[in-house]
Design an enzyme around this catalytic site. Sequence first.
Site, short mmCIF file in Angstrom:
data_model
loop_
_atom_site.label_atom_id
_atom_site.label_comp_id
_atom_site.label_asym_id
_atom_site.label_seq_id
_atom_site.Cartn_x
_atom_site.Cartn_y
_atom_site.Cartn_z
N HIS A 171 0.84 -1.20 0.00
CA HIS A 171 0.00 0.00 0.00
C HIS A 171 0.87 1.25 0.00
O HIS A 171 0.62 2.20 -0.76
CB HIS A 171 -0.91 -0.03 1.24
CG HIS A 171 -1.71 1.21 1.44
ND1 HIS A 171 -3.05 1.30 1.10
CD2 HIS A 171 -1.39 2.41 1.97
CE1 HIS A 171 -3.49 2.49 1.41
NE2 HIS A 171 -2.51 3.20 1.94
N GLU A 172 1.92 1.26 0.82
CA GLU A 172 2.80 2.42 0.89
C GLU A 172 3.64 2.55 -0.38
O GLU A 172 3.92 3.66 -0.82
CB GLU A 172 3.70 2.32 2.12
CG GLU A 172 2.94 2.29 3.44
CD GLU A 172 1.97 3.44 3.58
OE1 GLU A 172 2.28 4.56 3.09
OE2 GLU A 172 0.88 3.24 4.15
#
Length: 664
Positions: A171-172
């Site tokens: 996600h990051e």
Amino acid sequence: MDFYRYQDQAKKLSTRLLILFFAGLISLSAALTLAGLFLWQLTDQVINIDTNSQFWHWYVIGNITIFAVLVLITLLKYSSLCKGGRVVAETLGARYVHVNTQDPGDNRLRNVVEEMALAAGMPVPSVYVLDEEPGINAFAAGMGINDAVIVVTQGAISYLTRDELQAVVAHEFSHIQHGDIRLNQQLAALIGSLMFLGELGRWLSQGSGRGRHHGLGGSPNKSSSAVPFFGLTLMLLGAAGTVWGKLMKSALNRQREFLADASAVQFTRYSAPLASALKKVGGHRYASLIFHPQAETFSHLFFSQGLSQNFRGWLASHPPLQERIRRLEPDWDGMYYANLQPMADEPPPPLPSAFTAAVQLKAAGNDDLATLLLAQSALTLAPVDKPNAVAQNAQNHKPQKQPTETEPVLYDTTAPSEWLPLLPDALVKAARSPFDARFLLYRLVLADDQPTRRIQHNLLGQEASAVATLAQQSIPCGLRLALVELAIPSLKELTAEQYQAFHNMLWQLIQADQQTSFAEWLLYRMLTHQLTPHFSHEARQFVKYRDINTLMPAIEQWLSYLAHQANNDEDAARIFSAGVAQLSQAALTLQPLPTQDALGNALDQLQQSSPAIRLNFLQAIVKAIEYDGKISAHEAELFQMLTYCLDCPLPPPQILSETKKTAH
């Protein structure tokens, strides 16, 4: 789940919200100018201005002046945030995770980050841990892919399985890949400029108010009495502007979070781990709260809501957990995971000092609203009517035997966890040591012929034996660049003097035979592109070329080089035509084999082009190397090095070959 539809919707809405944000900035300057002209009439003006007959004249001048000041403050705030993600991580009290860490949790995190970086075709970012944060959260920060950092809370390391941690890290990585980290820095600067007005107003209303009752002669002073009112106006307008900015930031960030969730599933190819991680956030006692005093400033960076919500979630920096989970798992029953237990090798994270202090102040009768909210949010337990969490067993990696030179090669470069074990342990260990990583890079440029090897041996001196030991380990075909990327974070831990000595020695080894091969040249370009800015703190290059037609000669050089790698002129012409077809440019002509200087000048120009041009160029490169229906290890490595040099992260192409070869 239609990920591409979500991505398209999020990008369109993000543009609209940015326009609204600047509209709010203009409205704020207009309101402040109106208030200033009104209060001017209440003061004993040193300069007499007729605000009645020349109202619009002074209103326009005031608007332009105040807007210019706000923009200047924004630029100053932005310049202070341009020092890379490391500054943001250290501001929040994060601890750097060294490449050769022995802590099991830190090691698991670093391995996950390395795998995701290699799968995404990106440089491995620096890794940090928020030791005093028991909540489950993470964030990425930086101005670009070369200075990005990944920061994870101790709570996430303690309570997430490896698959769940990988989903959060993915996600990051999406935020890094899509340029969200740069946008987040810009938003922080915008919010900071609006908050500055409120702070200035508070200072004027309080500081000037203490001495406003008497003038020089002890009589009331009309001019000084208006100052605190002007300060109060500034404070109110600053507060209104801050709320407006936070609303825009929150709405913008929510769409980016949906985009990152969708992209994380594309990275991991499985939505269950990310949904499971979000369920754990919902069921964790501390949820995803960040207790550091600076959490408000960077709240929009976090993986999940880092602050207690107010205004019924209108100012929440992230979308509701329920909505995020349902997009990943449409048939979700609405229940979170409760009674979370830390992983077998992880102790429970300690309570943060901010939490302890808040509870103590609350017990002592402190009436500060922020303190009460902090203590109340941290003490609130998660609901207990939750189903049992799924079994949380760490991945059991089966030992893999080292490949032989006759085994068929068929591995997917977007799944590093499957092929990283193929690398010799000695080389991986060297890549993760700042001192030994230098030897690994020296080993990669050792010559095949003995006369040149003897010259290199003399240049290395006492370090020659360590390099020779690494040279005894063979590198599986196609994995040479993976070792380089594993080594770069280690090399960034060198001092500036050590890096300069390494840089000089590497170039001397390359030049030992008085010539530079194409592979050596491109490797050197890639290394210096990623490492030199880290040590020299060079200013970021601005986009110089936005029209692809101006770069056609540069693109023509690179396509011509690829074409001349063919076995005959007929195939060369077809390869060149395949690349040109991707650009829809019929005017390009196949050139003679370009020199390294010509290719270097072309690469310099492409590095100063817009992201759209760089992506279009790389797509043309892919079409050219895919012409014959297969991609060799050399072609894949060339493509991946170009993506690193152009800061255009793309997953490496799959390597298919009939026989196992060993790279030098």
